[in-house]
Design an enzyme around this catalytic site. Structure first.
Site, short mmCIF file in Angstrom:
data_model
loop_
_atom_site.label_atom_id
_atom_site.label_comp_id
_atom_site.label_asym_id
_atom_site.label_seq_id
_atom_site.Cartn_x
_atom_site.Cartn_y
_atom_site.Cartn_z
N GLU A 68 -32.86 14.03 -0.37
CA GLU A 68 -33.66 12.90 -0.76
C GLU A 68 -33.71 11.60 -0.38
OE1 GLU A 68 -32.98 12.48 -4.89
OE2 GLU A 68 -31.30 10.92 -4.79
N HIS A 70 -34.91 7.24 -0.72
CA HIS A 70 -35.49 6.15 -1.81
C HIS A 70 -34.95 4.84 -1.46
CE1 HIS A 70 -31.64 6.61 -3.33
NE2 HIS A 70 -31.95 8.22 -3.86
N HIS A 74 -27.21 3.33 -2.97
CA HIS A 74 -26.02 4.06 -3.75
C HIS A 74 -24.82 3.60 -3.01
CE1 HIS A 74 -28.56 7.15 -5.69
NE2 HIS A 74 -28.88 7.77 -4.50
N HIS A 108 -29.96 11.65 2.17
CA HIS A 108 -28.67 11.95 1.86
C HIS A 108 -28.62 13.47 0.86
CE1 HIS A 108 -30.44 9.21 -1.09
NE2 HIS A 108 -29.80 9.72 -2.02
N CYS A 122 -20.99 7.66 -8.44
CA CYS A 122 -22.23 6.89 -7.89
C CYS A 122 -22.47 5.68 -8.69
CB CYS A 122 -23.25 8.00 -7.76
SG CYS A 122 -24.87 7.36 -6.81
MN MN Z 1 -30.05 9.59 -4.08
#
Ligand code: MN
Length: 154
Positions: A68, A70, A74, A108, A122
């Site tokens: 994914e 976005h 992270h 990632h 995370c």
């Molecule tokens: Mn992610």
């Protein structure tokens, strides 16, 4: 004040096996919402006053997170096990205490490729956009890199 933004004094003891008192051991995502395999989520901190959340994800041997990207970012610290992660168009070997920064809009994925459980912390923005999944064309483009193709083919 938003009740979500109130910090409470709280001590939760660690249990064995990367579990904690008062922390739910949950599915990674709702089943069917995105492709993933053999991964669980524990949200350790989700206090609006922090502006971020800290989660602990655990991937069973052979499992993986969703591929994914976005806008939100992270900050990852590997806590246990070994594996690989895809970071943009690069595949990296990961192991205990490694740090992985994932900027916005970078593809990632984490994979437990070493025949052992892979666990990582995370940190993520508290308010965040919904992850975007790759189109077939985007997957083909990523697979133009043989290392990425080998990674995605597990
Ligand atoms: Mn992610």
């Amino acid at each position: 004040m938003d009740i979500d933004a109130k910090t409470e004094a709280l001590h939760r003891s660690a249990k064995s096996g990367f579990r904690w008192d008062g922390v739910a051991h949950s599915p990674y995502k709702d089943e069917g919402s995105a492709p993933f395999k053999a991964i669980s989520r524990q949200t350790l901190f989700a206090d609006g006053a922090l502006g971020c959340e800290l989660r602990y994800f655990e991937v069973d041997a052979g499992g993986h997170s969703t591929l994914e990207r976005h806008e939100h970012v992270h900050a990852v610290m590997i806590l246990r096990g070994h594996g690989k992660c895809l970071l943009g168009d690069e595949v990296r070997d990961i192991g205990p205490h490694d740090l992985v920064s994932i900027p916005g809009w970078v593809w990632h994925q984490f994979r437990a490729t070493a025949g052992e459980t892979l666990g990582f912390l995370c940190m993520v923005n508290h308010d965040r956009d919904r992850p975007q999944l790759p189109t077939d064309e985007q997957v083909y483009a990523l697979m133009a890199n043989p290392a990425v193709a080998a990674f995605l083919n597990g």
